[in-house]
Design a protein around this motif. Sequence first.
Motif, PDB file in Angstrom:
ATOM      1  N   ASP A 145      -0.024  -5.819   0.179  1.00  0.00           N
ATOM      2  CA  ASP A 145      -0.908  -4.687   0.442  1.00  0.00           C
ATOM      3  C   ASP A 145      -1.647  -4.845   1.764  1.00  0.00           C
ATOM      4  O   ASP A 145      -1.883  -3.863   2.477  1.00  0.00           O
ATOM      5  N   VAL A 195      -2.869   3.046   3.409  1.00  0.00           N
ATOM      6  CA  VAL A 195      -1.548   2.656   3.880  1.00  0.00           C
ATOM      7  C   VAL A 195      -1.387   2.916   5.376  1.00  0.00           C
ATOM      8  O   VAL A 195      -1.882   3.919   5.909  1.00  0.00           O
ATOM      9  N   THR A 244       0.631  -3.977   4.806  1.00  0.00           N
ATOM     10  CA  THR A 244       1.046  -2.583   4.977  1.00  0.00           C
ATOM     11  C   THR A 244      -0.141  -1.617   5.002  1.00  0.00           C
ATOM     12  O   THR A 244       0.036  -0.417   4.813  1.00  0.00           O
ATOM     13  N   SER A 245      -1.341  -2.119   5.246  1.00  0.00           N
ATOM     14  CA  SER A 245      -2.523  -1.257   5.298  1.00  0.00           C
ATOM     15  C   SER A 245      -3.068  -1.177   6.718  1.00  0.00           C
ATOM     16  O   SER A 245      -2.883  -2.088   7.536  1.00  0.00           O
ATOM     17  N   SER A 276       0.839  -1.196   0.000  1.00  0.00           N
ATOM     18  CA  SER A 276       0.000   0.000   0.000  1.00  0.00           C
ATOM     19  C   SER A 276       0.875   1.247   0.000  1.00  0.00           C
ATOM     20  O   SER A 276       2.015   1.223   0.459  1.00  0.00           O
ATOM     21  N   ASN A 277       0.330   2.350  -0.520  1.00  0.00           N
ATOM     22  CA  ASN A 277       1.056   3.613  -0.514  1.00  0.00           C
ATOM     23  C   ASN A 277       0.089   4.766  -0.281  1.00  0.00           C
ATOM     24  O   ASN A 277      -1.131   4.585  -0.255  1.00  0.00           O
ATOM     25  N   LYS A 337       1.040   4.180   7.629  1.00  0.00           N
ATOM     26  CA  LYS A 337       2.280   4.945   7.476  1.00  0.00           C
ATOM     27  C   LYS A 337       3.366   4.508   8.451  1.00  0.00           C
ATOM     28  O   LYS A 337       4.551   4.754   8.198  1.00  0.00           O
TER      29      LYS A 337
END
Length: 235
Positions: free
Chosen positions: A180, A192, A183-184, A152-153, A194
């Motif tokens: 994903d 995401v 990292t979510s 995720s970003n 962070k």
Amino acid sequence: MHDGQGGVGQGALQNGFGVGMQWDYYCFGLKEGTSMLVKKITVLALKRDAKLLMYGDSITQPEGYFPSADFPKAWTQQVIARLNGRAISSGRGGAQIDMVLDYIRNELPYIRPEYVMVTIGTNGGNTEEKLTRLADYIISQGAIPILNNIPSNESGTQIKENELIEKVRQKRNLKGCRFDLATSLQGDGKEVDKSTMYWEDYSGSYGWQVYHHPNEKGGDRMFAQTLKDIPEIYE
């Protein structure tokens, strides 16, 4: 030895220092004269018949940004450690799938791994045709392809990219790791988390606030996701 800053700008953890990592190019220097003729080059692989070969962009190249003190916590390094060194990571910062399609032909036939894991798409460029071609080439070399979801970003671009990757996995009946989810925030691959990413602060230049590259916490979670989604690579 490369020693990454971690993040960028206000997000940088340290000054660090960099060394050249021009993986796919060879450089010759002349002490005298104006030209030279190269008739033969031999390139030796450090490993052969590896269990796993990992391809991708900077997500698979933590050497480019991880502080050296934390480097063992990068997800690629944890995978390699779990396999007792029977794995290789071959990431290229900024890469898109066209670059992977190009350099994989220079490496895969000679390293001959059992599994080939690809994590590509954070920088765009994926298409169904190219992802399918990549998977088919890996299969043609006698290896088992693994197409991972990208992490995720902050921009949420992973959602459509991972839908495309899943479509190709279904088409070719392939496995993949859901980075994903790891990292979510809600474990659903959407927003995401962070805290799992380095903060890259480009407010003084591009104006970006980027959370693209997994930090040590992200590395732990991504490694744990491999144990859940693709445990067969460790057998």
